[in-house]
Write a protein that holds these residues in place. Structure first.
Motif, mmCIF file in Angstrom:
data_model
loop_
_atom_site.group_PDB
_atom_site.id
_atom_site.type_symbol
_atom_site.label_atom_id
_atom_site.label_comp_id
_atom_site.label_asym_id
_atom_site.label_seq_id
_atom_site.Cartn_x
_atom_site.Cartn_y
_atom_site.Cartn_z
ATOM 1 N N LEU A 165 0.810 -1.335 0.011
ATOM 2 C CA LEU A 165 0.117 -0.069 0.005
ATOM 3 C C LEU A 165 0.805 1.272 -0.040
ATOM 4 O O LEU A 165 0.351 2.316 -0.413
ATOM 5 C CB LEU A 165 -0.796 0.211 1.239
ATOM 6 C CG LEU A 165 -2.132 -1.078 1.273
ATOM 7 C CD1 LEU A 165 -2.684 -0.844 2.515
ATOM 8 C CD2 LEU A 165 -2.945 -0.846 0.107
ATOM 9 N N CYS A 166 1.922 1.366 0.357
ATOM 10 C CA CYS A 166 2.851 2.445 0.706
ATOM 11 C C CYS A 166 4.067 2.313 -0.066
ATOM 12 O O CYS A 166 4.811 3.502 -0.150
ATOM 13 C CB CYS A 166 2.990 2.740 2.069
ATOM 14 S SG CYS A 166 1.732 2.617 3.323
ATOM 15 N N GLY A 167 4.707 1.289 -0.520
ATOM 16 C CA GLY A 167 6.084 1.170 -1.333
ATOM 17 C C GLY A 167 7.055 0.542 -0.541
ATOM 18 O O GLY A 167 6.982 0.332 0.921
ATOM 19 N N ASP A 168 8.118 0.260 -1.220
ATOM 20 C CA ASP A 168 9.119 -0.474 -0.513
ATOM 21 C C ASP A 168 10.044 0.426 0.316
ATOM 22 O O ASP A 168 10.186 0.065 1.606
ATOM 23 C CB ASP A 168 10.346 -0.856 -1.789
ATOM 24 C CG ASP A 168 9.672 -1.957 -2.600
ATOM 25 O OD1 ASP A 168 8.886 -2.666 -2.056
ATOM 26 O OD2 ASP A 168 10.405 -1.906 -3.759
ATOM 27 N N LYS A 169 9.919 1.687 0.255
ATOM 28 C CA LYS A 169 10.744 2.846 1.212
ATOM 29 C C LYS A 169 10.215 2.627 2.295
ATOM 30 O O LYS A 169 10.578 2.582 3.548
ATOM 31 C CB LYS A 169 10.885 3.988 0.325
ATOM 32 C CG LYS A 169 11.721 4.896 1.066
ATOM 33 C CD LYS A 169 11.727 6.296 0.312
ATOM 34 C CE LYS A 169 12.828 7.492 1.154
ATOM 35 N NZ LYS A 169 13.120 8.691 0.603
ATOM 36 N N GLU A 170 8.716 2.796 2.269
ATOM 37 C CA GLU A 170 8.174 3.068 3.414
ATOM 38 C C GLU A 170 8.006 1.887 4.408
ATOM 39 O O GLU A 170 8.171 1.699 5.652
ATOM 40 C CB GLU A 170 6.705 3.401 3.485
ATOM 41 C CG GLU A 170 6.472 4.870 2.942
ATOM 42 C CD GLU A 170 6.933 5.804 3.434
ATOM 43 O OE1 GLU A 170 6.476 5.720 4.895
ATOM 44 O OE2 GLU A 170 7.476 6.872 3.005
ATOM 45 N N ALA A 171 8.188 0.631 3.856
ATOM 46 C CA ALA A 171 8.186 -0.753 4.414
ATOM 47 C C ALA A 171 9.542 -0.871 5.181
ATOM 48 O O ALA A 171 9.681 -1.315 6.272
ATOM 49 C CB ALA A 171 7.765 -1.812 3.680
ATOM 50 N N GLU A 172 10.575 -0.463 4.421
ATOM 51 C CA GLU A 172 11.874 -0.629 5.153
ATOM 52 C C GLU A 172 11.947 0.287 6.156
ATOM 53 O O GLU A 172 12.530 0.074 6.888
ATOM 54 C CB GLU A 172 12.814 -0.479 3.897
ATOM 55 C CG GLU A 172 14.310 -0.554 4.343
ATOM 56 C CD GLU A 172 15.413 -0.293 3.118
ATOM 57 O OE1 GLU A 172 16.548 0.068 3.650
ATOM 58 O OE2 GLU A 172 15.188 -0.649 2.117
ATOM 59 N N SER A 173 11.807 1.452 6.056
ATOM 60 C CA SER A 173 11.752 2.743 6.911
ATOM 61 C C SER A 173 11.084 2.151 8.328
ATOM 62 O O SER A 173 11.681 2.225 9.472
ATOM 63 C CB SER A 173 11.049 3.668 6.491
ATOM 64 O OG SER A 173 11.147 4.744 7.532
#
Length: 181
Positions: A165-173
């Protein structure tokens, strides 16, 4: 908006971990009681749902529905016509459907995994994943369907929902902020 369905006997960790992590990313997650507002999980923890299933609205604001596992929670979800209608609505409108533990069996029993949709579930429930390409991975995303094995992968599963829902960068963060290893 994300609807998280809670039925008597739901698995608490599987249900609340995704709710928590998605809300940390600013997602509107609404817990939905199936059979009432006070739902008691398999370990005896009672959760007061935000709303009840008779009050939900299925429209283009729905980004995802989420089905936690647990027993008899999964059977109680499947026995609800309104839950199955919500799942069908999302499937037919290309909206994310997430299910963990025994709950992917609901998708299989509804015929939504046919044509070799890649899916996983709690060991022993594979027989209900009719038509699926069964994976041994702990978390699987195939198109708009996200499935996972069980309580032990709840954080990994929740981060995959964030990723969807939010993208790779948001999940990693988010993973870094909670010290996910």
């Amino acid at each position: 908006m994300i609807y998280t369905f809670l039925a008597e006997g739901f698995e608490e960790i599987e249900a609340l971990t995704p709710v928590d992590l998605l809300r940390r990313k600013g997602k509107e997650v609404i817990t939905v009681g199936v059979g009432g507002k006070n739902m008691t999980g398999r370990s005896g923890i009672t959760v007061i749902a935000d709303t009840v299933i008779d009050e939900i609205v299925l429209n283009d604001e729905v980004e995802m529905i989420f089905l936690p596992g647990g027993m008899p929670g999964t059977e109680n979800l499947y026995s609800s016509v309104k839950v199955r209608e919500a799942v069908s609505y999302c499937f037919n409108h290309n909206i994310f459907i997430a299910a963990i533990c025994a709950a992917p069996s609901i998708l299989g029993r509804m015929g939504l995994l046919k044509n070799n949709v890649k899916a996983t579930c709690y060991p022993g429930f594979e027989k209900f994943l009719e038509g699926a390409s069964i994976s041994s991975d702990s978390v699987v995303r195939d198109g708009k369907i996200i499935t996972a094995k069980g309580a032990g992968v709840s954080v990994k599963f929740a981060l995959e929902l964030v990723r969807a829902l939010c993208g790779d960068k948001e999940a990693e963060s988010l993973g870094n902020s909670i010290i996910y290893e």
